[in-house]
Structures are given as C-alpha cells and as structure tokens.
Write a protein that holds these residues in place. Structure first.
Motif, PDB file in Angstrom:
ATOM      1  N   SER B  92       5.602  -3.417 -12.193  1.00 10.62           N
ATOM      2  CA  SER B  92       4.425  -4.101 -11.498  1.00 10.62           C
ATOM      3  C   SER B  92       3.317  -3.091 -12.048  1.00 10.62           C
ATOM      4  O   SER B  92       2.172  -3.211 -11.808  1.00 10.62           O
ATOM      5  CB  SER B  92       4.477  -3.912 -10.033  1.00 10.62           C
ATOM      6  OG  SER B  92       5.112  -2.580  -9.723  1.00 10.62           O
ATOM      7  N   SER B  93       3.634  -1.958 -12.605  1.00 12.26           N
ATOM      8  CA  SER B  93       2.787  -1.030 -13.282  1.00 12.26           C
ATOM      9  C   SER B  93       1.907  -1.785 -14.443  1.00 12.26           C
ATOM     10  O   SER B  93       1.381  -1.241 -15.119  1.00 12.26           O
ATOM     11  CB  SER B  93       3.077   0.229 -13.677  1.00 12.26           C
ATOM     12  OG  SER B  93       4.160   0.232 -14.853  1.00 12.26           O
ATOM     13  N   PHE B 116       8.636  -6.729  -7.522  1.00 10.30           N
ATOM     14  CA  PHE B 116       7.889  -6.128  -8.158  1.00 10.30           C
ATOM     15  C   PHE B 116       8.159  -4.500  -8.145  1.00 10.30           C
ATOM     16  O   PHE B 116       8.266  -3.683  -7.281  1.00 10.30           O
ATOM     17  CB  PHE B 116       6.219  -5.969  -7.289  1.00 10.30           C
ATOM     18  CG  PHE B 116       5.642  -7.130  -7.491  1.00 10.30           C
ATOM     19  CD1 PHE B 116       6.004  -8.249  -8.175  1.00 10.30           C
ATOM     20  CD2 PHE B 116       3.868  -6.957  -7.276  1.00 10.30           C
ATOM     21  CE1 PHE B 116       5.052  -9.351  -8.328  1.00 10.30           C
ATOM     22  CE2 PHE B 116       3.224  -7.779  -7.658  1.00 10.30           C
ATOM     23  CZ  PHE B 116       3.497  -9.222  -8.138  1.00 10.30           C
ATOM     24  N   SER B 119       7.067   0.028  -8.225  1.00 10.28           N
ATOM     25  CA  SER B 119       5.798   0.113  -7.455  1.00 10.28           C
ATOM     26  C   SER B 119       5.230   1.508  -7.199  1.00 10.28           C
ATOM     27  O   SER B 119       3.781   1.582  -7.149  1.00 10.28           O
ATOM     28  CB  SER B 119       5.749  -0.730  -6.288  1.00 10.28           C
ATOM     29  OG  SER B 119       6.986  -0.125  -5.472  1.00 10.28           O
ATOM     30  N   ARG B 123       1.471   2.586  -8.143  1.00 13.97           N
ATOM     31  CA  ARG B 123       0.371   3.387  -7.310  1.00 13.97           C
ATOM     32  C   ARG B 123      -0.043   4.592  -7.839  1.00 13.97           C
ATOM     33  O   ARG B 123      -1.244   4.935  -7.770  1.00 13.97           O
ATOM     34  CB  ARG B 123       1.351   3.674  -5.872  1.00 13.97           C
ATOM     35  CG  ARG B 123       0.357   3.906  -4.716  1.00 13.97           C
ATOM     36  CD  ARG B 123       1.367   4.004  -3.551  1.00 13.97           C
ATOM     37  NE  ARG B 123       2.752   4.458  -3.802  1.00 13.97           N
ATOM     38  CZ  ARG B 123       3.778   3.895  -3.258  1.00 13.97           C
ATOM     39  NH1 ARG B 123       3.521   2.399  -2.960  1.00 13.97           N
ATOM     40  NH2 ARG B 123       4.867   4.199  -3.475  1.00 13.97           N
ATOM     41  N   PRO B 144       7.869  -5.481  -2.951  1.00 11.74           N
ATOM     42  CA  PRO B 144       7.666  -4.267  -3.783  1.00 11.74           C
ATOM     43  C   PRO B 144       9.164  -3.577  -3.883  1.00 11.74           C
ATOM     44  O   PRO B 144       9.747  -3.514  -2.929  1.00 11.74           O
ATOM     45  CB  PRO B 144       6.449  -3.590  -3.021  1.00 11.74           C
ATOM     46  CG  PRO B 144       6.517  -4.309  -1.978  1.00 11.74           C
ATOM     47  CD  PRO B 144       7.211  -5.281  -1.820  1.00 11.74           C
TER      48      PRO B 144
END
Lengths: 85, 685
Positions: B92-93, B116, B119, B123, B144
């Motif tokens: 997800s990055s 995802f 995560s 963030r 996530p």
C-alpha cells in the motif's frame, strides 16, 4: 512538433524528470512495462544513468532497473514541453 | 456456512505476499510445481471460525497477460480452479502500481478481497487512506495489514469468509474505457453472444477486452472467423483513432481509473521516500564498487554453504557410519546379503541423501536473506551486463557459482529465476561447473601424471568446464530454448530487514522438499547401483585363498557394473579408456567421487579414498599415459551428472525429459570432446 522533442530514455541525464512518449518494442515487453507502471504520459525520474550498466528510473514510486538496450527503446519527452498543448 | 473453502493469493512481486502466506498458514505448507511448468506452487491451510481454508499462493505477477508463464499460471488457476475468494495483496506504500493487478482481477469478476499490506510504511510515508471510500470506488472489500507483524491477518480472513458466504459483497466496479473502446467492446461482445467460445467460463466483457488486447491464449479459444474479423477491424479502428495500439491505450485507461480513485481516497501529506534505499544503492550498485561488493558477498555465501556446512556433513557421515557399524555388531548370525542390503544399500543410500542437507539448508538461508532484504534484485542488476552476453539472466550467476560446491543445491537455487527458459538453460549447464565431488578425482590423477604443473592443470579443468557451460548455454538459447531474451526490466524493491520467521520457513521448505522429492529418487537409484555392484556373487571357490582386497576386485569384475564396464570397453577404447576406467565410470553414476574408490577396488588397493594413496597413483602411472589421465578428468567433468543431480533436475523441471536430456546430452558431449582430445593429443604426445 512534439515528435521532434522525443528522445531515447538512455540519453536523459541523472536527476532529470521526463514523460513517457512511447516504447519501440514488441507487445510482450510493452505490456510488461505497462504492468510495471510505464504507460504513455507517465512521469519518470532518472535516478541513475549508470553508463555503461543498467539504468534506474523512478516510476509511480517504484525503482525500476532497465537494461541499456531497453532504455534506448523507451522514447520520452521533456516534462516542461508537455505543459503547453 | 461452508466448512471448506479455497482461496488464492495474488499480488505483485515484493508486495509481501509470501510473508502474508506464511502468517496465514504457518508451517502447514506444501511446496511443489504447477503441473507441466517450472513454476513454484505453494499451498497451505488455516482455520477461522471453524472453516478450513485452503490457501494457494499464486506466482507474484504485475499483471495477468498471456506473455509470461507465471502470469498465465496465475490466470489459469483463477479461471479453471474457481477459488472461492481471490485475495490480492498490495504494497500500500506503492498503491497505484499495485492496483494495476487488482483492476485485472476485478475485470475477471472473481470474488475479491484486497489486502493493503505494509500499511505502516505507507503511514510513515505520509499516505492516508480513506479505506471505506476507496472500497466503495473499487467495489471490493479492503483490509489494511502489516504482514511482518501479523497485523490484519484475522481481519483479512473475516473479510474472506464474508465474501465466500455472499460473493455479492465484492461487486467490482467496471472500469469505463471511454466511448471509442466501449463501442468496440460492445461490438465484440455481441459477436461473442452469437458464437460463444467453448471451454471458457470467463465473463464476456473480459474475453472481449482480452481479444482487443490481442491476447494469444484467448484468441486461440475463439474459432469463429467472423469474431476474429470483428476484433481485427476494431483493433485497426482504435489504432487509427489513438495512434497507438489498443493494449497500450487500455493499460493507460486502467491507470487513469486507478489514479482517479486514488485522488479521491488517498491523501499524501509529504513527498516520500526512497532516501535510505537510494543511499544504500549509491554504494551497493555503484559502477565501480558494486561488483567487488557483490563478489565479496557471494564469497561469503559460498563459504557459509560449504565451509560451515562441512561440519554437520561430517557429523552426519560419522553418524551413518556408526549406525552401519552398530547394526553389524548387533546383527544376528553371519552378515549375509540382507545385512549388506541394509547397511551398504539402505543406510548408505539414506546417508547419501541426508549428507546434502546441511549445504541445502545453509544455502537457502543465505538466499532467503539476500532475497528478503532486496539485495537479490541488485545482484541481478550488477551481473546482468555480463550474463546477458551468455543469453542468461543476471541472477543465473548465483546458481552457477553454487555449482562449484555441488550441483544439487545449485539446481534448486535456480528457483530465484522467474523466466522459465533462463531457468531451464541454467539447470542444464550447471553440471558442467565442476563440483566438489569431482575434486577427489582430480586429486588422484593430477599428482600422478602432472606433478610439476598441478595448479595449471587443475585450473584448466575448471576453466574448460566454465567455457563449455557458457557455450552450451548460448547453444541452448539458440536452439531448444530459443525465444526472445527478455530485455532486462526489474523492480528494485526497498531494502528491508527480513523476519527470522520468514527466513526459517523458507529454508525449512527447501530442505523438506529436497528430502521428500529428490531424496526418494536418489535413495532408490542408490540401492539399484549397490545391487549392481554386489550381484551376481562370485563362487566361494573362485576367491578361496585371495586376500580381502583381491576378493573385492574379483567381485566387482563379476558384478553387473563390472560386466557393463567390460562390455562398454570397446566403445570407450577410442577415448583411451580400458575396462577398468569404464567400470569405475559406471559406478561413478552414484556419486562422482565413487570413481576413485572403484579404481581402488579394481586395483585391490585399500583406502583409495585417502588423498595420500600413493599405491593407487603408482598403479595408474604404470598403466596409463598423462594424456589418458587428462582424458579421464575431462570425461568425468563433462559426462553423466550423478544420480542426485538427475533426480533434482527431474524434480525442478517437473519432467524426466529434461533430466534424460541432461544425462544423455552431457554424456554424448563428453564422448565427442574426449574422443577429439585423445585422438588429436595422440598425434603430439
């Protein structure tokens, strides 16, 4: 005269941002590059034009290494020219 | 509620899919190959709320085209095996690129859940996802996760169970490709309605899309000339309108859809990102420093595998020797044929299998470390320049290097190669890289015949092997394994710290797979060879009055192996080999170093395996010329890979065809080259 401003990716120096114009390659390779994020109008940043070895570009947040021969087949244009229609 | 469901894990390479697979299934895994292809298939099971979930890990791919075996395997599995739910693991990055595969799964209209992953990294990079909104935009549940900490795994399984129960929960939103393309799609779909292709259960729209994308596999399923005519007209029309081929435009539109969704549901507060990785790369892939660092690391891997591995190997050898001896001591009555079968055949055979295990475990620990940190991609990048000239991939270097230690782990190490042709080529030429087991043969012959040029002759034998491997690889790539050498394109993933759990699971899988699959074959053939060297027995009368060593000599000559060796002798004569050498060569099929002990038995020399066996060398010097000595080394180098190599080739390629080709091809090559060297050499010496 967009055509004239196209150049092979291999000629782009390290640190420069360019936009993908098209790829002179067979369908297999084109679709592979597409799957890795390289489709027309994608912005790419040349991380290292490591002559004579392979070539690293940043595409959609990933680092992708291309062989020299491949970098010659990827045609790009300058990002600045892209702004004017 | 269903009690048994099957799910498939899809995802990009480097998306952390394997980590998730490991957290889902733990050690309850099973590694094999997809039928007929050299693509690894991992399966496992887990439980959630009383439901047994079978998890299949699909090959890591960037998309689902028909252009690579891995993508085809993944796609065909989803289409043919109908998993209850497909889970797509995304980094997800790195969302936009990872969503590309998701769009293709959405188009297949399968019950889909998106995980995802990473995560936490996302963030840190300042990415904020509006998960409910994104889920709504895509029409697919999103969970996530942080794979390496096991976070989100339960939630993922809950989502999977919800979708399995009511597939309507996942109703992927169709991507709108723009008027021109949509018009052509409708046209093709109408043709499909009139003449639906058999043997394809896929959604009509997906087939239409694949036809527009010129997908070979789907085109082959469609036999209606009218349909193909329509498709080709549509493609021409779109090419004229857009000035580019339809597949490129379609890919562009998919990314357009993705970036539209991301603009609405993903906020990026800071510009990331690769700082640390880029800094590491500035050194590790440096134009000048990169290669020496790589070579130093490879040296470490080699040392770890073979130097450190030697201790457990010795313990194992000692253990099996002890097991044999204690059994002999405990044996009721006189040791007879059954005793020989158990001690020499079975215990010897099992020992021969297990003895490779330390090497394999250590090697795969090192490889898992290189892969999980992200260095492997860089290694390929560094070596590609050189390996490409041979027609191989940069990563092929690693198995070939391991081949200097032992062909068995080397052939297993070709799993790091994604491309099937590269992998097969590498497997086929690895036996030419002179392995450690051939070393005792060289050590027997070189001091006997070339006492003044030891280093030079030894180096030349290794060098000949390397040159032959290169030539053969090129040859294979031009003939049997022809095909476009894929130009080098590879993602350089972020450097990461591997998890211990991941490393251990990876290592354990390889070791277990070796024991279970290759081990049984090696054991079976070892027992056959043991029988062939022990039977038929000579009469007690014949050997009366002979010493133990002489008895062994007579027995070997009398055995099946001895007879084969004698029968072969006329054919081997042009190479300068007599029946003694031929017999030893037959025995050496069990393991290369057996050649030395067989020569020792034939000459009635005790302890021929010891390197200081002057007696055996003296006998060789008396009977053979240096040219013949060199030819023995040459033939042993090239010919007939050992049983273990053949077994592992069979396992890794998934067919006896490749294993037999390797066996026969290399033996024929050895014959031709040795013949030429001996016959030409005789003119000069």
């Amino acid at each position: 005269m967009l055509e004239k401003t196209q150049m092979p990716l291999s000629s782009v120096p390290t640190g420069q941002k360019v936009r993908l114009a098209n790829i002179h390659a067979g369908n297999g390779l084109k679709s592979r590059l597409a799957a890795m994020g390289m489709v027309p109008n994608t912005e790419m940043l040349v991380i290292s034009n490591g002559s004579p070895g392979p070539f690293v570009v940043a595409v959609k947040g990933c680092r992708i290494a291309l062989g020299r021969g491949m970098a010659r087949k990827v045609m790009v244009r300058n990002t600045l020219r892209q702004e004017s229609p | 509620m269903m009690q048994n469901i099957k799910i498939a894990l899809a995802g990009n390479p480097n998306s952390g899919k394997t980590t998730i697979f490991n957290s889902l299934t733990g050690a309850r895994q099973h590694v094999g190959n997809y039928p007929g292809v050299t693509v690894e298939k991992k399966q496992g099971t887990c439980r959630r709320n009383g439901v047994r979930i079978e998890v299949v890990d699909l090959p890591g791919t960037y998309s689902l085209t028909a252009y690579s075996v891995e993508e085809l395997v993944a796609r065909n599995f989803i289409i043919n095996e109908n998993p209850d739910v497909v889970v797509d693991i995304l980094d997800s990055s790195n969302l936009e690129r990872n969503l590309y595969l998701a769009t293709q799964l959405m188009e297949l209209n399968v019950p889909l859940v998106l995980g995802f992953n990473m995560s936490d990294v996302a963030r840190q990079r300042g990415l904020v996802f509006d998960i409910p909104r994104l889920s709504q935009l895509l029409g697919v549940p999103i969970v996530p996760m942080v794979g390496n900490r096991g976070e989100g795994v339960d939630e993922l399984l809950d989502a999977v169970l919800r979708v399995a129960d009511a597939p309507a929960v996942a109703a992927p939103r169709p991507i709108h490709y723009g008027e021109e393309i949509e018009e052509e799609l409708t046209r093709i779909e109408q043709e499909l309605d009139a003449q639906p292709p058999q043997k394809c259960k896929c959604p009509r729209r997906w087939i239409a899309l694949k036809l527009l994308e010129n997908d070979e596999q789907i085109i082959d399923l469609c036999h209606s000339p009218r349909l193909l005519e329509t498709v080709s007209l549509s493609r021409e029309h779109l090419t004229a309108v857009f000035g580019d081929d339809p597949e490129t435009i379609i890919a562009e539109r998919r990314y357009g859809f993705i970036s539209g969704a991301c603009q609405e549901a993903v906020k990026s507060s800071t510009e990331l990102r690769h700082d640390m990785s880029d800094k590491a790369d500035a050194v590790l892939t440096h134009a000048i420093l990169g290669l020496p660092i790589f070579i130093a690391l490879m040296y470490l891997v080699f040392q770890l595998t073979f130097t450190l591995g030697e201790y457990p190997m010795r313990w194992l050898e000692a253990f099996f020797a002890l097991a044999g001896e204690s059994l002999t001591a405990w044996w009721p009555g006189q040791p007879g044929p059954l005793h020989s079968l158990v001690v020499d055949g079975i215990i010897g055979g099992v020992g021969g299998v297990i003895v490779f295990l330390p090497n394999i475990l250590l090697l795969f620990l090192a490889i898992a470390f290189l892969e999980d940190t992200g260095y492997m991609a860089r290694a390929a990048f560094i070596m590609d320049h050189i390996m490409h000239k041979i027609g191989l991939h940069g990563k092929s270097f690693i198995p070939m290097l391991i081949g200097f230690g032992c062909s068995v782990p080397a052939i297993m190490a070709t799993r790091i190669l994604e491309n099937r042709r590269n992998r097969l080529t590498t497997i086929m030429v690895i036996p030419l890289v002179s392995c450690g087991a051939r070393f005792p043969i060289y050590m027997m012959i070189i001091p006997a015949f070339f006492p003044d040029h030891r280093g030079l002759v030894l180096a030349s034998v290794y060098f000949i092997g390397i040159v032959l491997a290169i030539v053969l690889a090129r040859l294979l790539r031009l003939t049997l394994l022809r095909g476009e050498t894929l130009p080098f394109v590879m993602e350089l993933p972020l450097y990461r710290l591997p998890t211990i759990r991941g490393l251990l699971i990876h290592t354990w899988q390889r070791g277990w797979m070796y024991v279970r699959k290759a081990g049984t074959v090696i054991l079976a053939i070892s027992i056959v060879i043991w029988a062939a060297t022990s039977y038929p027995k000579v009469d007690a009368d014949t050997v009366r009055g002979l010493s133990a060593d002489e008895t062994r000599t007579v027995q070997l000559q009398h055995s099946v192996v001895g007879r084969i060796g004698k029968a072969m002798a006329p054919a081997m004569k042009p190479l300068g080999f007599d029946w003694r050498i031929s017999t030893s060569l037959v025995g050496a099929f069990a393991a290369k170093e057996v050649f030395v002990s067989q020569m020792g038995i034939i000459y009635s020399v005790a302890d021929a395996e010891e390197q200081g066996s002057h007696a055996l060398r003296a006998r060789l010097q008396a009977d053979y010329t240096p040219l013949q000595g060199f030819c023995i080394m040459l033939f042993c180098l090239i010919s007939m890979p050992c049983v273990a190599t053949i077994a592992i080739t069979r396992q890794e390629t998934g067919s006896w065809r490749w294993a037999m080709l390797q066996l026969l091809g290399l033996t024929v090559l050895a014959y031709i080259i040795t013949l030429a060297v001996y016959q030409i050499g005789r003119l000069f010496v």
